[in-house]
Design a protein around this motif. Structure first.
Motif, mmCIF file in Angstrom:
data_model
loop_
_atom_site.group_PDB
_atom_site.id
_atom_site.type_symbol
_atom_site.label_atom_id
_atom_site.label_comp_id
_atom_site.label_asym_id
_atom_site.label_seq_id
_atom_site.Cartn_x
_atom_site.Cartn_y
_atom_site.Cartn_z
ATOM 1 N N TYR A 1 40.768 41.012 42.201
ATOM 2 C CA TYR A 1 39.798 39.947 42.438
ATOM 3 C C TYR A 1 39.304 39.393 41.099
ATOM 4 C CZ TYR A 1 39.397 41.931 47.168
ATOM 5 O OH TYR A 1 39.652 42.403 48.422
ATOM 6 N N GLN A 2 38.492 38.345 41.185
ATOM 7 C CA GLN A 2 37.779 37.874 40.002
ATOM 8 C C GLN A 2 36.454 38.633 39.873
ATOM 9 O OE1 GLN A 2 38.763 33.467 41.097
ATOM 10 N NE2 GLN A 2 38.061 33.439 38.982
ATOM 11 N N HIS A 3 35.879 38.619 38.667
ATOM 12 C CA HIS A 3 34.674 39.403 38.407
ATOM 13 C C HIS A 3 33.537 39.162 39.406
ATOM 14 C CE1 HIS A 3 36.460 41.083 34.959
ATOM 15 N NE2 HIS A 3 36.196 40.134 34.077
ATOM 16 N N PRO B 1 41.763 34.881 44.935
ATOM 17 C CA PRO B 1 40.862 34.086 44.099
ATOM 18 C C PRO B 1 39.440 34.125 44.637
ATOM 19 C CG PRO B 1 42.089 32.646 45.544
ATOM 20 C CD PRO B 1 42.623 34.037 45.774
ATOM 21 N N SER C 1 32.129 34.372 31.159
ATOM 22 C CA SER C 1 33.196 33.511 31.674
ATOM 23 C C SER C 1 32.720 32.073 31.778
ATOM 24 C CB SER C 1 33.656 34.010 33.051
ATOM 25 O OG SER C 1 34.131 35.332 32.975
ATOM 26 N N LYS D 1 36.643 27.639 39.553
ATOM 27 C CA LYS D 1 37.508 28.571 38.838
ATOM 28 C C LYS D 1 37.044 30.014 38.989
ATOM 29 C CE LYS D 1 39.694 25.743 35.278
ATOM 30 N NZ LYS D 1 41.047 26.266 35.596
ATOM 31 N N LEU D 2 35.747 30.213 39.077
ATOM 32 C CA LEU D 2 35.216 31.568 39.196
ATOM 33 C C LEU D 2 34.989 31.997 40.634
ATOM 34 C CD1 LEU D 2 32.675 31.669 36.231
ATOM 35 C CD2 LEU D 2 35.018 32.503 36.312
ATOM 36 N N GLY E 1 35.084 34.897 44.552
ATOM 37 C CA GLY E 1 34.263 36.090 44.468
ATOM 38 C C GLY E 1 33.505 36.406 45.733
ATOM 39 N N GLU F 1 38.733 37.957 34.800
ATOM 40 C CA GLU F 1 37.962 36.740 34.581
ATOM 41 C C GLU F 1 38.655 35.513 35.135
ATOM 42 O OE1 GLU F 1 36.792 33.944 30.799
ATOM 43 O OE2 GLU F 1 36.530 36.105 30.592
ATOM 44 N N GLN F 2 39.949 35.360 34.838
ATOM 45 C CA GLN F 2 40.625 34.114 35.146
ATOM 46 C C GLN F 2 40.901 33.968 36.641
ATOM 47 O OE1 GLN F 2 41.855 36.671 33.447
ATOM 48 N NE2 GLN F 2 44.083 36.741 33.435
ATOM 49 N N SER F 3 41.044 32.710 37.044
ATOM 50 C CA SER F 3 41.367 32.414 38.438
ATOM 51 C C SER F 3 42.857 32.648 38.672
ATOM 52 C CB SER F 3 41.018 30.957 38.764
ATOM 53 O OG SER F 3 41.438 30.623 40.058
ATOM 54 N N THR G 1 39.152 43.843 38.712
ATOM 55 C CA THR G 1 38.688 42.455 38.650
ATOM 56 C C THR G 1 39.042 41.861 37.296
ATOM 57 O OG1 THR G 1 36.478 43.041 37.816
ATOM 58 C CG2 THR G 1 36.776 42.948 40.223
#
Length: 322
Positions: free
Chosen positions: A166-168, A136, A264, A281-282, A138, A194-196, A192
Motif C-alpha cells: 500500500y501507500q503510506h 493505490p 511525501s 497521488k497519495l 490510502g 511513498e509513491q503511487s 507501505t
C-alpha cells in the motif's frame, strides 16, 4: 367469468394426472371425454383419439405408436444439431494447425466490475502458494475490504500466503487495521511506500490482473508466462524498497517533526503539483492533504503557501527519499 387455468407444463410433457388417466384408458380400452379435465395434455399429445362410434368417449393410442410419433421431431432436431456440429468441426479444425499460438489467449479483457470481481474470486479460490497485491491510495472502501477478506480466506484455507503493498497513508486506515485482525498471524505481510502504484494482483506467479482504464471498470487478465514474470519482478522491486507495516516510517532527519505523509506532500509540492494532484497521488482526500499542508506550515513557520514553498526548497524535507 374466468376461463380454465393454464396447464402447468410444456406441450411435450406428460403430467402425473395425465399418466394416471392414460393408464386407466389403456386398461379399460377407452375413457370418457368428461374425465379429461385434470389432464388436457392427453389430447394435445394425441395419446387419446375420439371414439368413431361415440363422441363422448376417447380411445387410447398404444404407447409404442405414441412414443415413436412423439420422439420423431426430437430425433430430427438432435440429428440436425449433430450435423451442424460436424460441419463446424470439419471447417475449423484444419485451421487450428495453421493458426499457431495466439498470443491473445494469454491476455483476456474483463469488462465490468462484476466480471472483474468474479475473476478475482475464482483466482483466489485456485491459489495455492502466494498472492501478491499492490493497491493505490490510502483509504480502502469498506466493500473492497470485505471482498478482499473473503478472497484472502480462500487463499489461507488452501495453505497460501499473502503480501500486500500500500501507500503510506494506508497506515492510518481503520479499515485496514480491522482487516489485519481477521487474518491469522504469519499468513500476511504488509509494506507501505511513498509513491503511487497502479493496482496489481498476481496469483501463484501464473496469473496477473491490472487495470485497463482509469476508472478500473475494465481489467486485463494476463497468463503469458513472460509478462507475469516481468510483473512479479516489478512487484519485488517495489517490495524491497517499501517499509514493513510493523516498522515506523523513516523521517528526513532524526527528530524531524514531519510525518512520512507530510514528507511525501512536501516533495510533491516542490515538484509543482497542485493540492488535487498531490491528494490523488497519495490516495488521500484533498481536505486531508490540505490539513497536512497546514501542519507543515506551522512546523516550518511559513506565513503563506509561497513562503512554504521557499522554505521547503531550502530545507531537507523536500529531498527525495533514499
Amino acid at each position: 367469468m374466468t376461463g380454465p387455468a393454464p396447464h402447468p407444463h410444456g406441450e411435450r410433457e406428460l403430467c402425473e394426472p395425465g399418466l394416471t388417466l392414460y393408464t386407466e384408458a389403456l386398461t379399460a380400452g377407452r375413457i370418457a371425454r368428461s374425465a379429461l379435465g385434470p389432464a388436457p395434455c392427453l389430447v394435445g399429445l394425441a395419446l387419446l383419439l375420439p371414439d368413431p362410434r361415440d363422441a363422448a368417449w376417447l380411445r387410447p393410442v398404444p404407447p409404442s405408436a405414441a412414443l415413436a410419433r412423439l420422439l420423431d421431431p426430437l430425433s430430427r432436431e438432435i440429428d440436425a444439431r449433430l450435423r451442424l456440429a460436424t460441419a463446424l468441426t470439419r471447417s475449423l479444425m484444419p485451421l487450428a494447425a495453421t493458426a499457431g499460438d495466439d498470443p491473445n489467449r494469454s491476455i483476456t479483457v474483463l469488462e465490468g466490475r462484476d466480471r472483474i470481481r468474479a475473476a478475482l474470486r475464482n483466482a483466489s479460490r485456485s491459489a495455492r502458494e502466494e498472492v501478491l497485491t499492490a493497491q493505490p491510495g490510502g483509504n480502502r472502501m469498506a466493500a473492497n475490504m470485505r471482498q478482499g477478506l473473503a478472497n484472502a480466506e480462500y487463499v489461507i484455507a488452501a495453505g497460501g500466503r499473502l503480501r500486500h503493498l500500500y501507500q503510506h497513508p494506508a497506515r492510518y486506515s481503520p479499515r485496514l487495521r480491522e482487516y489485519l485482525t481477521e487474518i491469522p498471524s504469519g499468513r500476511l505481510q504488509i509494506r507501505t511506500m511513498e509513491q503511487s502504484v497502479g493496482r496489481l494482483l498476481i496469483f501463484d506467479r501464473e496469473t496477473a490482473y491490472i487495470p485497463a482504464d482509469p476508472d478500473s471498470s475494465t481489467a486485463l487478465e494476463i497468463r503469458h508466462p513472460a509478462l507475469v514474470r516481468y510483473l512479479a519482478d516489478v512487484y519485488e522491486t517495489l517490495w524491497a524498497g517499501a517499509t514493513p507495516f510493523t516498522e515506523s516510517l523513516p523521517t528526513a532527519v532524526p527528530g524531524a517533526p514531519a510525518t512520512a505523509v507530510q514528507l511525501s506532500i512536501a516533495r510533491l509540492l516542490v515538484e509543482g503539483y497542485a493540492d488535487q494532484a498531490v491528494a490523488e497521488k497519495l490516495g488521500i482526500s484533498v481536505r486531508t492533504c490540505r490539513a497536512h499542508i497546514s501542519r507543515l506550515m506551522r512546523t516550518l513557520g511559513a506565513t503563506s503557501r509561497t513562503h512554504l514553498g521557499a522554505l521547503l526548497v531550502r530545507s531537507d524535507l523536500a529531498e527525495p527519499a533514499r
